[in-house]
Write a protein that holds these residues in place. Structure first.
Motif, mmCIF file in Angstrom:
data_model
loop_
_atom_site.group_PDB
_atom_site.id
_atom_site.type_symbol
_atom_site.label_atom_id
_atom_site.label_comp_id
_atom_site.label_asym_id
_atom_site.label_seq_id
_atom_site.Cartn_x
_atom_site.Cartn_y
_atom_site.Cartn_z
ATOM 1 N N THR A 179 -37.624 -42.194 -48.466
ATOM 2 C CA THR A 179 -37.340 -42.105 -47.026
ATOM 3 C C THR A 179 -35.968 -41.510 -46.782
ATOM 4 N N LEU A 180 -34.949 -41.928 -47.567
ATOM 5 C CA LEU A 180 -33.601 -41.398 -47.387
ATOM 6 C C LEU A 180 -33.531 -39.911 -47.686
ATOM 7 N N ILE A 181 -34.210 -39.482 -48.740
ATOM 8 C CA ILE A 181 -34.211 -38.043 -49.086
ATOM 9 C C ILE A 181 -34.842 -37.226 -47.972
ATOM 10 N N ILE A 182 -35.970 -37.711 -47.448
ATOM 11 C CA ILE A 182 -36.632 -36.977 -46.365
ATOM 12 C C ILE A 182 -35.753 -36.910 -45.131
ATOM 13 N N ALA A 183 -35.113 -38.054 -44.784
ATOM 14 C CA ALA A 183 -34.248 -38.080 -43.602
ATOM 15 C C ALA A 183 -33.064 -37.133 -43.765
ATOM 16 N N THR A 184 -32.448 -37.132 -44.975
ATOM 17 C CA THR A 184 -31.313 -36.238 -45.223
ATOM 18 C C THR A 184 -31.730 -34.780 -45.129
ATOM 19 N N PHE B 223 -30.307 -31.959 -42.501
ATOM 20 C CA PHE B 223 -29.665 -30.724 -42.960
ATOM 21 C C PHE B 223 -30.355 -29.499 -42.367
ATOM 22 N N LEU B 224 -31.678 -29.541 -42.330
ATOM 23 C CA LEU B 224 -32.417 -28.411 -41.747
ATOM 24 C C LEU B 224 -32.116 -28.273 -40.259
ATOM 25 N N VAL C 61 -26.932 -23.960 -36.176
ATOM 26 C CA VAL C 61 -25.939 -22.918 -36.476
ATOM 27 C C VAL C 61 -26.558 -21.539 -36.321
ATOM 28 N N ALA C 62 -27.788 -21.355 -36.826
ATOM 29 C CA ALA C 62 -28.444 -20.056 -36.734
ATOM 30 C C ALA C 62 -28.660 -19.657 -35.285
ATOM 31 N N ILE C 63 -29.074 -20.622 -34.447
ATOM 32 C CA ILE C 63 -29.293 -20.330 -33.024
ATOM 33 C C ILE C 63 -27.992 -19.901 -32.354
#
Length: 606
Positions: free
Chosen positions: A542-547, A551-552, A558-560
């Motif tokens: 769950t933590l990996i998915i949330a991180t 990040f995405l 930033v791209a926008i």
């Protein structure tokens, strides 16, 4: 005088015979290379290598057979003079084009056969002038599409075979006007979906056959508005593995065949609406089980066929509530037994197909063999695969006196009956053993202190070997658990007791272990050796998915921003890349005098 009169009568008779023959010959001309029968008004021009429709066909003919020739084209009003014709067979030619109104004038035609030609399209209006046509066969052609209103002038058509074509699309109003159509076959086409809108035009359709399609899901409302449909046959769809729960909604079927498909289970949710269903055939699907208490809504079901599948079990209560049930065909499967408890009443059962199954002849099949003289096995007697003394013997071969010895069972018995009382603290893993023996092999069930059956998943789970595992024991798990071993001959049970002591907690700190995050509770002034792991609300996954999601999201923002700045700068026109700035330097005392010299510098924008 008498002889003279007799001679005159003979000449008169001969003259009358000649005149009648000549008149018949004139009124019934037979085209060259054809065979004609005046008594039945049939003209047979089959397989005569004809390249065109012969001329001089008698106008009162009722049947014309032009099959097996080399006809390529049918022109406009090709058969206009044959107003009495009732049957026309144009099958097995090489017809690739039929002009509009080719059948104009055939007002009494009942049967039209265009099977096995090279038609790629049926122009709108090609079937005009056929008001009384009852049967149309356009199968085994190369038709790609049915256009809107193709059959609109065939209001009395009752049967149409459109199978074995290259259909990729059936237009929504292709079947418009077929108000009397009762039977439709659409076999082996390239359709990628059910032509629901087109079929909804057939308000009186009673039988629909869809064979050898490549559709893998039957969607919801696939056959809406077909309220008169009684027979639906879905045959040889090798990729069909899913029926949505409302795929058959609105139908009042009496016969349903879904055979030679890829269904892995009986589609109970899709069938529950079919309260008028009498005949159900799910043969040649990889179905492994018929569940208990799942078909009871099919109140009028009389026959159930599931031959040639992977059937391993029929659970007790499988046909519960089916008071009209008469026939069960489960031949050529992998069944080892069939218990009497599967049926609402075996007294109603008339036909049973159990042949070509690896049957274990024990007490579970005793009810079948005792009815072997009254039950209809459809000429295919069941045979035993075991035990050894009964192997390969058919049911009809057994004598009544040997049945108790051969068709016997041994009651389930729990082997280890030593008391199991476990006391532990919270967070520990506990296992209770329960090994059982019997014939047939007993099933093992564990019940909680609240008498709720446990499954093979979860924190409290039953293992494959019959043991009960309690993971990360909690204080609320305390109580007596019951192990029940059961088979057809009886059951046995034993209790196991668990007492879980709760550990006092003062504060918690999160720790990470191999299986994820846990919460460690420590009593006051204790060191780390006294930790008792408890599940933490979040695990590593769950933590990996949330991180990753965070990040995405950051990168997207930033791209926008960069894209927005780029377009904004473009909208400002020409941009200067250098700038000159005037300034007045400050004196060493921190103030600016009137006589101080000004200054400037140039800045380059990169």
């Amino acid at each position: 005088m008498f002889m003279e009169l007799s001679g005159q009568q003979g000449v008169l008779s001969l003259l009358l015979w000649y005149l009648s023959f000549s008149t018949a010959d004139l009124t019934w001309p037979c085209p060259q290379m054809c065979v004609c029968r005046q008594d039945t008004l049939e003209i047979n021009c089959s397989s005569k290598h004809l390249t065109s429709v012969p001329e001089g066909l008698p106008g009162n003919a009722k049947q014309l057979d032009l099959s097996g020739n080399r006809l390529k084209t049918l022109s406009r009003r090709q058969f206009y003079g044959l107003s009495k014709l009732e049957e026309l067979d144009l099958g097995d030619n090489i017809i690739s084009m039929i002009e509009v109104e080719a059948f104009q004038g055939l007002k009494n035609l009942r049967f039209l056969r265009l099977k096995r030609n090279r038609l790629k399209i049926l122009p709108v209006g090609v079937f005009s002038g056929l008001p009384n046509l009852r049967s149309l066969d356009v199968s085994e052609n190369e038709i790609l599409v049915f256009l809107d209103y193709t059959f609109q002038e065939m209001g009395n058509l009752m049967e149409m075979n459109a199978g074995e074509n290259d259909l990729v699309f059936i237009s929504h109003r292709a079947f418009f006007g077929l108000r009397s159509l009762q039977e439709l076959n659409v076999d082996r086409s390239n359709l990628s979906s059910i032509p629901t809108e087109a079929l909804s035009q057939l308000q009186n359709l009673a039988k629909l056959r869809l064979r050898r399609l490549t559709i893998n899901v039957l969607p919801n409302n696939a056959f809406r508005h077909l309220h008169q449909l009684r027979t639906l046959q879905i045959l040889q769809w090798p990729s069909l593995d899913t029926l949505n729960s409302n795929s058959l909604i609105g139908l009042n079927l009496s016969t349903l065949v879904i055979s030679s498909c890829n269904l892995s289970s009986v589609p109970y949710a899709s069938l529950r609406h079919l309260v008028y269903l009498r005949y159900l055939d799910l043969s040649y699907n990889p179905i492994r089980s018929i569940q208990g208490n799942s078909l009871e809504e099919l109140l009028r079901l009389q026959e159930f066929h599931l031959a040639g599948g992977n059937l391993l079990s029929i659970e007790p209560g499988a046909f519960k509530g089916l008071v009209y049930f008469r026939l069960l065909n489960v031949s050529s499967n992998r069944l080892t037994t069939l218990e009497e408890s599967a049926f609402h009443s075996v007294g109603n059962l008339q036909t049973l197909r159990l042949d070509r199954n690896p049957l274990t002849c024990d007490c579970r099949l005793l009810w079948v063999v005792r009815r072997r003289l009254r039950l209809n096995f459809d000429g295919r007697q069941p045979a035993c695969s075991g035990p050894a003394l009964a192997r390969r013997r058919e049911f009809r071969e057994f004598l009544e006196v040997e049945l108790p010895a051969v068709f016997a069972c041994r009651q389930a018995r729990i082997l280890n009956r030593q008391p199991q009382d476990i006391k532990t603290e919270e967070g520990a893993n506990v296992r209770f053993e329960c090994r059982a023996d019997g014939h047939p092999a007993p099933s093992v069930t564990w019940l909680t202190p609240e008498q709720t059956p446990l499954s093979s998943t979860g924190r409290l789970r039953v293992l494959v070997n019959g043991s009960l595992e309690v993971r990360y024991a909690q204080a609320q798990d305390t109580g007596s658990y019951l192990c029940v071993a059961a088979n057809a001959a009886g059951n046995d049970s034993i209790s196991a007791h668990l007492l879980v002591h709760s550990v006092p907690r003062n504060y918690t700190t999160p720790s990470f272990f191999d299986e994820g995050w846990f919460e460690t509770s420590l009593p006051p002034f204790s060191n780390s050796s006294g930790r008792v792991p408890r599940p933490y609300p979040f695990d590593a996954k769950t933590l990996i998915i949330a991180t990753t999601m965070g990040f995405l999201s950051f990168l997207s923002s930033v791209a926008i921003c960069f894209v927005f700045m780029f377009f904004w700068s473009q909208s400002k026109g020409q941009i200067k890349h250098t700038a000159t700035i005037d300034f007045v330097p400050r004196t060493s005392m921190g103030g600016g005098g009137d006589g101080a010299d000004g200054g400037r510098f140039t800045m380059k924008l990169i």
